[in-house]
Motif scaffolding. Structure first.
Motif, mmCIF file in Angstrom:
data_model
loop_
_atom_site.group_PDB
_atom_site.id
_atom_site.type_symbol
_atom_site.label_atom_id
_atom_site.label_comp_id
_atom_site.label_asym_id
_atom_site.label_seq_id
_atom_site.Cartn_x
_atom_site.Cartn_y
_atom_site.Cartn_z
ATOM 1 N N ARG A 6 0.862 -1.189 0.000
ATOM 2 C CA ARG A 6 0.000 0.000 0.000
ATOM 3 C C ARG A 6 0.891 1.229 0.000
ATOM 4 O O ARG A 6 2.058 1.152 0.393
ATOM 5 C CB ARG A 6 -0.917 0.022 1.226
ATOM 6 C CG ARG A 6 -0.183 0.101 2.553
ATOM 7 C CD ARG A 6 -1.088 0.425 3.706
ATOM 8 N NE ARG A 6 -0.404 0.417 4.996
ATOM 9 C CZ ARG A 6 0.308 1.430 5.482
ATOM 10 N NH1 ARG A 6 0.455 2.532 4.771
ATOM 11 N NH2 ARG A 6 0.893 1.341 6.670
ATOM 12 N N GLU A 38 2.213 6.382 4.253
ATOM 13 C CA GLU A 38 1.731 7.625 4.837
ATOM 14 C C GLU A 38 2.917 8.318 5.520
ATOM 15 O O GLU A 38 3.871 7.653 5.941
ATOM 16 C CB GLU A 38 0.647 7.345 5.881
ATOM 17 C CG GLU A 38 -0.672 6.850 5.304
ATOM 18 C CD GLU A 38 -1.469 7.977 4.666
ATOM 19 O OE1 GLU A 38 -1.342 9.137 5.135
ATOM 20 O OE2 GLU A 38 -2.192 7.706 3.707
ATOM 21 N N PRO A 39 2.875 9.642 5.642
ATOM 22 C CA PRO A 39 3.941 10.309 6.397
ATOM 23 C C PRO A 39 4.141 9.719 7.794
ATOM 24 O O PRO A 39 5.272 9.633 8.280
ATOM 25 C CB PRO A 39 3.458 11.762 6.462
ATOM 26 C CG PRO A 39 2.639 11.942 5.221
ATOM 27 C CD PRO A 39 1.948 10.615 5.026
ATOM 28 N N ASP A 41 3.894 6.638 8.607
ATOM 29 C CA ASP A 41 4.696 5.420 8.471
ATOM 30 C C ASP A 41 6.182 5.765 8.493
ATOM 31 O O ASP A 41 6.993 5.063 9.112
ATOM 32 C CB ASP A 41 4.374 4.702 7.153
ATOM 33 C CG ASP A 41 2.947 4.172 7.100
ATOM 34 O OD1 ASP A 41 2.441 3.708 8.135
ATOM 35 O OD2 ASP A 41 2.353 4.213 6.006
ATOM 36 N N CYS A 66 8.489 14.518 6.086
ATOM 37 C CA CYS A 66 7.487 13.735 6.826
ATOM 38 C C CYS A 66 7.625 13.956 8.331
ATOM 39 O O CYS A 66 6.619 14.119 9.041
ATOM 40 C CB CYS A 66 7.629 12.254 6.498
ATOM 41 S SG CYS A 66 7.148 11.813 4.814
ATOM 42 N N GLU A 92 4.840 15.984 10.869
ATOM 43 C CA GLU A 92 4.301 15.458 12.121
ATOM 44 C C GLU A 92 4.609 16.413 13.278
ATOM 45 O O GLU A 92 3.737 16.704 14.112
ATOM 46 C CB GLU A 92 4.902 14.088 12.416
ATOM 47 C CG GLU A 92 4.326 13.467 13.678
ATOM 48 C CD GLU A 92 5.229 12.404 14.289
ATOM 49 O OE1 GLU A 92 4.703 11.331 14.600
ATOM 50 O OE2 GLU A 92 6.433 12.664 14.455
ATOM 51 N N ALA A 120 0.671 17.539 3.433
ATOM 52 C CA ALA A 120 0.433 16.107 3.641
ATOM 53 C C ALA A 120 -0.028 15.438 2.353
ATOM 54 O O ALA A 120 0.396 14.316 2.022
ATOM 55 C CB ALA A 120 -0.601 15.902 4.747
ATOM 56 N N ARG A 141 1.906 12.444 0.359
ATOM 57 C CA ARG A 141 1.286 11.150 0.059
ATOM 58 C C ARG A 141 1.497 10.764 -1.408
ATOM 59 O O ARG A 141 1.754 9.597 -1.723
ATOM 60 C CB ARG A 141 -0.205 11.182 0.399
ATOM 61 C CG ARG A 141 -0.481 11.220 1.893
ATOM 62 C CD ARG A 141 -1.958 11.056 2.202
ATOM 63 N NE ARG A 141 -2.182 11.188 3.628
ATOM 64 C CZ ARG A 141 -2.634 12.304 4.219
ATOM 65 N NH1 ARG A 141 -2.942 13.374 3.480
ATOM 66 N NH2 ARG A 141 -2.784 12.353 5.525
#
Length: 505
Positions: free
Chosen positions: A23, A26-27, A29, A209, A213, A303, A307
């Motif tokens: 998959r 995501e940031p 991750d 990333c 966050e 974001a 992605r």
């Protein structure tokens, strides 16, 4: 992930690995792996990578000219590479591009870069073997990280930082020694693979990333540090009425009003049991929804761009299996991320600026009706919290300097004989956002220090809202009330840590 031992005991074997290629990342991750979560290459990605590798090998067998594979790179793009020169080319390419400067990058930055590069390879168009992605994942299993310098990339592929990671993966010299000493098995690179390592913006994207966050957390901290001063000032909370954003419904402003009202919920001010001191408050109090909302919208854009990038390959060349050939392209240009980072920093600077202004207003008796400097004894000659405002202004100024756009910086067209005439400075933009978020969080701690003092001087702690009461108590655990004849004794580090935690209301 747990396993069952022969005796039937359940043994904790650590966090579940992140499977690359199943998959899009995501940031979050990237942040998780940067902090220690392992990663492995998924079988679907392994199949895609083998397919693209076969395309490359057939092209080489035909004698196709492929940039960075059968030719040199940059200014020497016309120099051919024969089969007998491939092994040396892989090593020399990494060594030649290892031109970093400055302090070592934090381990989190390096781990984030390694994961992002592995994820990009897992897309399966780079023409490299699955073993290269496996090597990056094995390096992530190590307790040590490659030594990578902060500076050296101009944001048109992070050549210098990725070269240092590549040297570590191959076990070369002082770069590879720490990983090898921790049990990592170096990889021998084959055609295209050294170029695939360096021709990537993984360092920029990885830091971006982490910065995203951190900035999201700092904005939540600024929400809290803005809410308590509303009660400390006894502000007019009509500015937070749902009707305000109903008639001008920017998504970030709507979310900010909802958050501030939740923080103030059950408090006397929001319930209307305490009348505001003025009909019109200073703008730094009045326009928090609009200003913080703009930051939220900017971060949402950042974001979304990340992605896309995390689900993509920025490689050149790429393999086109349907046409059984390799093509060169410009996907290594990281402009979408670089601009999103500039946008995010400009937006965050606005929130930082009004936070500083709220601090100055809380310290000014003309706005609060309290003693200037929030002194417990209005007749005392002591500063109390007065000089705290200087530190707040310094934090805000530093943050605004970091907010300056970097994407407008351009060199001459002399790089690589005029071929590399385009830069983005994306790693600088990512690193500066990360630093700005830290400054914003610190400023939130300063603002809460002043707001808690004002609340105590008004003796309205029992009137605080649900979320602001929690924030006040957390502040008082780290920052004692400054009584008459005392100097401030704040533990801002502890308060700053709380503001960055998941305990925030």
């Amino acid at each position: 992930m747990n396993a069952v031992a022969p005796q039937g005991l359940v043994v904790n074997t650590g966090p579940t690995p992140l499977v690359l290629g199943d998959r899009p990342l995501e940031p979050a991750d990237v942040a998780a792996v940067a902090r220690g979560r392992p990663a492995v290459l998924g079988e679907a990605a392994r199949h895609r990578m083998r397919t693209s590798r076969e395309v490359l090998e057939r092209a080489l067998a035909r004698g196709d000219l492929i940039y960075g594979v059968s030719t040199g790179v940059g200014a020497i793009k016309t120099a051919p590479i024969g089969a007998d020169g491939q092994a040396l080319f892989q090593t020399l390419l990494l060594r030649a591009h290892s031109v970093g400067h400055g302090d070592p990058a934090p381990a989190e930055f390096v781990r984030a870069a390694m994961l992002v590069r592995a994820a990009g390879l897992a897309v399966g168009v780079a023409g490299v073997r699955p073993e290269l992605a496996d090597a990056l994942c094995r390096a992530l299993d190590s307790a040590v990280s490659p030594h990578v310098h902060q500076f050296g990339s101009i944001g048109q592929a992070d050549l210098s930082q990725m070269a240092e990671i590549g040297l570590a993966l191959t076990g070369y010299g002082e770069h590879g020694a720490p990983l090898a000493g921790d049990g990592y098995r170096p990889i021998a690179l084959e055609p295209r693979e050294a170029h695939a390592i360096v021709n990537s913006n993984a360092f920029s994207v990885g830091i971006a990333c982490l910065a995203l966050e951190r900035t999201v957390r700092s904005l939540r901290a600024l929400d809290v540090s803005a809410a308590v001063p509303l009660e400390a000032l006894v502000a007019n909370v009509d500015a937070l009425h749902p009707a305000v954003v109903a008639v001008r419904a920017y998504p970030g402003a709507v979310a900010t009003v909802q958050r501030l009202r939740a923080l103030l919920a059950d408090g006397a001010l929001l319930r209307g049991e305490r009348r505001p001191r003025a009909m019109q408050d200073p703008l730094a109090f009045k326009v928090v929804p609009q200003t913080h909302g703009a930051v939220r919208d900017a971060l949402a854009h950042c974001a979304a761009q990340l992605r896309v990038e995390l689900a993509s390959s920025g490689d050149s060349p790429i393999m086109v299996p349907d046409e059984d050939r390799a093509i060169c392209a410009g996907n290594h240009d990281i402009t979408p991320i670089a601009i999103a980072l500039d946008y995010s920093r400009l937006a965050l600077a606005q929130a930082v600026t009004i936070a500083n202004e709220r601090v100055q207003k809380l310290l000014d008796g003309r706005f609060t009706g309290l003693a200037t400097g929030l002194r417990a004894d209005p007749l005392a000659p002591h500063d109390s919290l007065g000089v705290v405002g200087h530190g707040a202004a310094s934090l805000a100024a530093e943050a605004r300097l970091l907010a300056q756009p970097v994407t407008l910086e351009q060199p001459t067209s002399g790089l690589a004989e005029g071929i590399e005439d385009r830069i983005t400075m994306a790693p600088t933009g990512a690193r500066r956002l990360y630093e700005m978020a830290g400054l914003a969080n610190r400023l939130a701690a300063v603002e809460l220090t002043c707001a808690a003092q004002a609340v105590d001087l008004r003796a309205t702690t029992g009137e605080l809202g649900a979320g602001t009461r929690t924030a006040y108590r957390a502040t008082r655990r780290a920052v004692p009330f400054v009584a008459a004849g005392e100097a401030p004794r704040p533990d801002l580090d502890a308060l700053e840590c709380w503001l960055a935690s998941d305990e925030l209301p």
